[in-house]
Design an enzyme around this catalytic site. Structure first.
Site, PDB file in Angstrom:
ATOM      1  N   SER A 140     -75.981 -48.369  97.799  1.00 33.51           N
ATOM      2  CA  SER A 140     -77.806 -47.695  98.416  1.00 33.51           C
ATOM      3  C   SER A 140     -77.049 -47.313 100.138  1.00 33.51           C
ATOM      4  CB  SER A 140     -78.469 -49.041  98.219  1.00 33.51           C
ATOM      5  OG  SER A 140     -78.517 -50.090  98.702  1.00 33.51           O
ATOM      6  N   ASP A 196     -87.732 -54.848 102.407  1.00 33.54           N
ATOM      7  CA  ASP A 196     -88.618 -53.834 102.306  1.00 33.54           C
ATOM      8  C   ASP A 196     -89.604 -54.210 101.774  1.00 33.54           C
ATOM      9  OD1 ASP A 196     -87.232 -51.643 104.384  1.00 33.54           O
ATOM     10  OD2 ASP A 196     -86.594 -51.231 102.195  1.00 33.54           O
ATOM     11  N   ASP A 231     -85.027 -43.994  90.724  1.00 32.75           N
ATOM     12  CA  ASP A 231     -85.355 -44.615  90.741  1.00 32.75           C
ATOM     13  C   ASP A 231     -87.396 -44.336  90.741  1.00 32.75           C
ATOM     14  OD1 ASP A 231     -83.001 -46.059  90.360  1.00 32.75           O
ATOM     15  OD2 ASP A 231     -83.642 -47.135  92.177  1.00 32.75           O
ATOM     16  N   ARG A 286     -90.824 -48.335 108.049  1.00 35.47           N
ATOM     17  CA  ARG A 286     -91.466 -48.703 106.756  1.00 35.47           C
ATOM     18  C   ARG A 286     -93.134 -48.954 107.262  1.00 35.47           C
ATOM     19  NH1 ARG A 286     -87.439 -46.943 104.723  1.00 35.47           N
ATOM     20  NH2 ARG A 286     -86.430 -48.005 102.908  1.00 35.47           N
TER      21      ARG A 286
END
Length: 405
Positions: free
Chosen positions: A181, A127, A18, A98
């Protein structure tokens, strides 16, 4: 979509399919130079392949940083001082990573003269919010590119076709549709999407977990450990002083071996929908139990209860992406003040998915056997309790009389 205002972009880059597609897409759509940043947060993957892949794709400025100590010391441990749990159970493993990634991207943008940053988060998840709130908090004028909100590559097939067209290497295991995922760091592993989207479905459990055995397969003999705390942070296991990252790594090993830290959760995303996630947080689960046990003898009632009142708000701020907000920093100052005398040792038994407190001691313990004993004592007058109860009952008595009960 060529945007002449974007000259250079710092991309959060994993080296996977990705983000490799995003790298190529940024160049193609924006005509800009791309700087890659890859963070080692303890996800357990070799990061040099990400460097080699970036080099293969012609990237001139490549940043790979080992952030395990900083991540644990400056993000995980401060959160653990608060006993933070989102919706009562989630240890915030993805959420807490994050703000650090965002911080590093902004630092690299400043260092390299980049005018934009980019991430690979989708337009449906949390996110994107966490990254972008962090970017704006640290650089209010930064430009942000979120490809998943712009492009039309909305299926695995279209991504593969794009990669083939642009000669982006594709690992054999990436050609099929991934069953779910995975996101990982030193605190946890998370699994979401695809076959996990049905909250009734439990079959994926058989093979998916990466860092823990099932409780059924855990040893029949318990593991007993001692964790030492100073100012609310763990500093040693079984008398051996360890750095923050080394300590969390060791707790992960101990917890994983004993089937600890698995969670199946349907949570409320900040963007409004519910999602089902499955998490492994072995070390964090042990640490939470140990820290609360340490606080039980070193915090007074008012401090402990105030912390518990504020914790859901603090946890929600982290989950929603407000690590860099003034309100989170205000709460952190209060939490850290409460930890000044949270020190001592907790003894735990780890057994088949369970973390059980067996003992706790502290040189500044507020626990007094002379007061609490059921035996004869000379420090507490039991007759004092009558006045205490009567004063606390006054409002109840007045209400009862006024309402004729």
């Amino acid at each position: 979509m060529n945007n002449p205002n974007i000259k250079k972009v710092v991309l959060a880059y994993s080296g996977g399919l990705d983000t490799s597609i995003i790298l190529c897409w940024l160049r193609e759509e924006y005509g800009c130079e791309v700087v890659t940043f890859t963070a080692d947060l303890g996800q357990g993957e070799e990061l040099e392949p990400a460097r080699r892949k970036a080099e293969l794709m012609g990237v001139k400025e490549i940043y790979i940083e080992d952030l395990r100590e900083e991540f644990t010391r400056d993000y995980v441990f401060p959160m653990m001082r608060a006993n933070a749990l989102y919706e009562g159970v989630y240890l915030l493993g993805t959420s807490i990573a994050r703000p650090l990634i965002a911080k590093k991207q902004i630092e690299i943008a400043k260092k390299t003269g980049a005018d934009a940053v980019s991430h690979g988060a989708t337009g449906k998840g949390n996110d994107q919010v966490r990254f972008e709130l962090g970017y704006y908090a640290l650089n209010p004028d930064i430009k942000i590119i979120a490809p998943w909100r712009e492009w039309d590559l909305n299926s695995r097939t279209s991504l593969i076709e794009y990669a083939e067209k642009h000669q982006i290497p594709i690992a054999k295991d990436k050609r099929g549709d991934a069953p779910y995922s995975v996101d990982a760091n030193l605190l946890h592993t998370s699994f979401e999407g695809k076959i996990l989207e049905d909250p009734w479905e439990g079959k994926p459990y058989d093979d998916m977990f990466l860092r823990s055995v099932s409780p059924e397969a855990a040893p029949d003999k318990a593991t007993v450990i001692e964790i030492e705390f100073k100012k609310g942070d763990p500093v040693a296991i079984d008398g051996v002083a360890l750095s923050p990252a080394a300590l969390l790594t060791r707790l992960n090993e101990l917890g994983g071996k004993n089937g600890i830290g698995r969670l199946d959760l349907v949570e409320n995303r900040y963007v409004g929908m519910k999602s089902r996630g499955i998490y492994e947080t072995p070390g964090g689960t042990i640490l939470l139990t140990a820290h609360r046990a340490m606080e039980s003898i070193t915090l007074d009632r008012g401090s402990a209860h105030l912390k518990d009142d504020l914790m859901p708000r603090y946890a929600e701020l982290i989950y929603n992406g407000y690590w860099w907000s003034p309100e989170r920093e205000m709460l952190q100052a209060l939490i850290d003040k409460s930890q000044e005398f949270v020190e001592g040792t907790v003894r735990l038994k780890l057994y088949k998915g369970n973390v059980m407190v067996e003992g706790r001691k502290s040189p500044v313990s507020l626990y007094s056997q002379s007061y609490v004993t059921f035996e004869k004592d000379s420090v507490y007058n039991q007759q004092d309790a009558a006045g205490f109860i009567k004063l606390n009952a006054l409002r109840l008595r007045l209400k009862s009389k006024a309402q004729g009960k």
